[in-house]
Motif scaffolding. Structure first.
Motif, PDB file in Angstrom:
ATOM      1  N   THR A  82      49.008  50.098  40.498  1.00 54.83           N
ATOM      2  CA  THR A  82      47.789  49.669  41.185  1.00 54.83           C
ATOM      3  C   THR A  82      46.723  49.417  40.137  1.00 54.83           C
ATOM      4  OG1 THR A  82      46.179  50.167  42.931  1.00 54.83           O
ATOM      5  CG2 THR A  82      46.935  52.035  41.598  1.00 54.83           C
ATOM      6  N   TRP A  83      45.970  48.316  40.342  1.00 56.46           N
ATOM      7  CA  TRP A  83      44.944  47.952  39.370  1.00 56.46           C
ATOM      8  C   TRP A  83      43.811  47.198  40.057  1.00 56.46           C
ATOM      9  CZ3 TRP A  83      45.034  43.312  35.540  1.00 56.46           C
ATOM     10  CH2 TRP A  83      43.979  43.436  34.624  1.00 56.46           C
ATOM     11  N   ASN A  84      42.607  47.725  39.944  1.00 56.33           N
ATOM     12  CA  ASN A  84      41.411  46.990  40.319  1.00 56.33           C
ATOM     13  C   ASN A  84      41.048  46.115  39.124  1.00 56.33           C
ATOM     14  OD1 ASN A  84      38.615  46.212  40.513  1.00 56.33           O
ATOM     15  ND2 ASN A  84      38.329  47.744  42.115  1.00 56.33           N
ATOM     16  N   MET A  85      41.169  44.790  39.289  1.00 57.30           N
ATOM     17  CA  MET A  85      41.045  43.868  38.168  1.00 57.30           C
ATOM     18  C   MET A  85      39.603  43.594  37.763  1.00 57.30           C
ATOM     19  SD  MET A  85      43.995  41.034  39.052  1.00 57.30           S
ATOM     20  CE  MET A  85      43.949  40.332  37.400  1.00 57.30           C
ATOM     21  N   CYS A  86      38.638  43.978  38.583  1.00 52.66           N
ATOM     22  CA  CYS A  86      37.239  43.636  38.322  1.00 52.66           C
ATOM     23  C   CYS A  86      37.116  42.130  38.088  1.00 52.66           C
ATOM     24  CB  CYS A  86      36.700  44.420  37.123  1.00 52.66           C
ATOM     25  SG  CYS A  86      34.895  44.591  37.071  1.00 52.66           S
ATOM     26  N   GLY A  87      37.780  41.390  38.965  1.00 46.52           N
ATOM     27  CA  GLY A  87      37.842  39.949  38.800  1.00 46.52           C
ATOM     28  C   GLY A  87      36.796  39.174  39.582  1.00 46.52           C
ATOM     29  N   VAL A  88      36.000  39.893  40.388  1.00 43.63           N
ATOM     30  CA  VAL A  88      34.941  39.229  41.150  1.00 43.63           C
ATOM     31  C   VAL A  88      33.686  39.288  40.285  1.00 43.63           C
ATOM     32  CG1 VAL A  88      33.733  39.110  43.363  1.00 43.63           C
ATOM     33  CG2 VAL A  88      36.063  40.028  43.256  1.00 43.63           C
ATOM     34  N   ARG A  89      33.444  38.246  39.555  1.00 40.47           N
ATOM     35  CA  ARG A  89      32.448  38.236  38.479  1.00 40.47           C
ATOM     36  C   ARG A  89      31.075  38.715  38.945  1.00 40.47           C
ATOM     37  NH1 ARG A  89      32.039  35.760  33.475  1.00 40.47           N
ATOM     38  NH2 ARG A  89      29.941  35.139  32.851  1.00 40.47           N
ATOM     39  N   GLN A  90      30.673  38.320  40.154  1.00 43.03           N
ATOM     40  CA  GLN A  90      29.328  38.653  40.627  1.00 43.03           C
ATOM     41  C   GLN A  90      29.192  40.116  41.035  1.00 43.03           C
ATOM     42  OE1 GLN A  90      31.527  36.682  42.180  1.00 43.03           O
ATOM     43  NE2 GLN A  90      31.285  36.651  44.406  1.00 43.03           N
ATOM     44  N   TRP A  91      30.278  40.875  41.062  1.00 43.26           N
ATOM     45  CA  TRP A  91      30.231  42.296  41.406  1.00 43.26           C
ATOM     46  C   TRP A  91      30.150  43.162  40.147  1.00 43.26           C
ATOM     47  CZ3 TRP A  91      34.449  42.842  45.812  1.00 43.26           C
ATOM     48  CH2 TRP A  91      33.938  42.243  46.978  1.00 43.26           C
ATOM     49  N   GLY A  92      29.358  42.744  39.175  1.00 45.15           N
ATOM     50  CA  GLY A  92      29.162  43.535  37.968  1.00 45.15           C
ATOM     51  C   GLY A  92      30.301  43.449  36.980  1.00 45.15           C
ATOM     52  N   CYS A  93      31.090  42.382  37.058  1.00 50.34           N
ATOM     53  CA  CYS A  93      32.291  42.273  36.224  1.00 50.34           C
ATOM     54  C   CYS A  93      32.191  41.205  35.138  1.00 50.34           C
ATOM     55  CB  CYS A  93      33.504  41.989  37.116  1.00 50.34           C
ATOM     56  SG  CYS A  93      33.900  43.339  38.249  1.00 50.34           S
ATOM     57  N   ALA A  94      31.007  40.656  34.915  1.00 47.10           N
ATOM     58  CA  ALA A  94      30.870  39.549  33.974  1.00 47.10           C
ATOM     59  C   ALA A  94      31.244  39.941  32.551  1.00 47.10           C
ATOM     60  CB  ALA A  94      29.440  39.011  34.013  1.00 47.10           C
ATOM     61  N   ALA A  95      31.083  41.219  32.190  1.00 45.34           N
ATOM     62  CA  ALA A  95      31.333  41.650  30.815  1.00 45.34           C
ATOM     63  C   ALA A  95      32.728  42.259  30.620  1.00 45.34           C
ATOM     64  CB  ALA A  95      30.272  42.667  30.381  1.00 45.34           C
ATOM     65  N   THR A  96      33.617  42.103  31.611  1.00 47.36           N
ATOM     66  CA  THR A  96      34.943  42.723  31.488  1.00 47.36           C
ATOM     67  C   THR A  96      36.028  41.736  31.077  1.00 47.36           C
ATOM     68  OG1 THR A  96      35.465  42.410  33.848  1.00 47.36           O
ATOM     69  CG2 THR A  96      34.350  44.463  33.225  1.00 47.36           C
TER      70      THR A  96
END
Length: 303
Positions: A56-70
């Motif tokens: 299982t992995w939360n990809m943090c792929g929704v950029r506008q949800w605080g994921c721009a720097a990942t």
């Protein structure tokens, strides 16, 4: 759902600590690091038993949800492909992924791979609901999914309480007939998810729905549950139903009484889980370097 008041800073996408998480990811860089592997007894050969690795992995792929720097989607696609190839995960639960990007990964893995995808939706104060779109050109809708090296059958969305105003996540189940296994992945609502009722708690109802949908022995279930493990240090332990940790054991659970587990988030919390009633062979946590969540991998005996 239940009204609940609680101290600030422990929710998932709320997003005070997510800004800290993004900074931490930037320091981690894009190099992949693997934490210690916890084994549960001898690993039998394939000749004597069948095994399956579920991740299982939360990809943090929704950029506008605080994921721009990942990291961008090029890096995330590479890391996801690596989980399916080098890490040997034949089933992967995904959260905060994007539909078009996930389909690109599936095509790259080959025709034997399959996906089941459900989009997040957002409901406004007037009761209008619309899918959440990824803020990356061409990435498609944002959602959660199952990526599988085997055909998926009996794909079902499990009903659960959701915010009246705000982002609606969910629970998704499917069957892998090749291993006679039911799979259920979830992305639960963090605290303060309901803009109209910020004190309402949804995780208790959602966890009950998830555990009920996956109460058979031949099941692996979990995902990003947005809550710490039950215990004296967690004031929200009451949201956990009785099945997890008892009827089913968690990937990182070392004994019947243990509720501890390694951190799965850069903020120092465990939010990601995999439960099963099958014998566990190995549990590992992997830092992909492209998300604020680490990937959690569980190898189980299925035959």
């Amino acid at each position: 759902m239940h009204p609940a008041t609680s101290p600030p800073g422990s929710g998932h996408m709320g997003i005070p600590w997510r800004r800290v998480a993004v900074a931490a990811v930037a320091l981690l860089g894009l190099a992949t690091a693997v934490t210690a592997i916890q084994a549960y007894g001898p690993d039998r050969s394939a000749a004597s038993t069948r095994t399956l690795t579920v991740a299982t992995w939360n990809m943090c792929g929704v950029r506008q949800w605080g994921c721009a720097a990942t990291g961008g989607w090029a890096e995330k696609r590479t890391r996801l492909g690596g989980l399916a190839t080098r890490a040997g995960a034949r089933v992967i639960f995904l959260q905060e992924t994007c539909g078009a990007e996930l389909e690109s990964v599936r095509r790259g893995l080959g025709g034997s791979w399959h996906t089941a995808f459900r989009a997040y939706s957002e409901r406004d104060a007037a009761g209008r609901t619309a899918p959440v779109r990824c803020d990356t050109p061409g990435a498609g809708t944002a959602g959660f999914a199952i990526l599988s090296a085997y055909p998926l059958s009996a794909v079902t969305t499990v009903a659960s309480q959701q915010p009246t105003v705000g982002v609606r996540r969910g629970i998704l189940c499917a069957t892998v007939a090749a291993h006679e296994l039911r799979l259920c992945t979830a992305h639960l609502s963090p605290r303060h998810s309901d803009a109209a009722h910020p004190s309402w708690e949804f995780r208790d109802d959602q966890l009950k729905a998830l555990a009920h949908a996956a109460d058979a022995r031949r099941t692996v279930y979990g995902g990003d549950l947005n809550v710490n493990p039950p215990g004296s240090r967690n004031p929200f332990s009451w949201v956990w139903p009785s099945g997890p940790y008892t009827d089913q054991r968690e990937c990182d659970q070392t004994s019947a009484s243990s509720r501890a587990g390694r951190d799965t988030h850069v903020s120092g919390h465990k939010f990601d889980y995999l439960f099963t009633g099958l014998p566990r062979v190995r549990c590992s946590v992997r830092d992909t370097g492209t998300s604020d969540h680490y990937a959690l991998l569980l190898r189980v005996r299925t035959g």
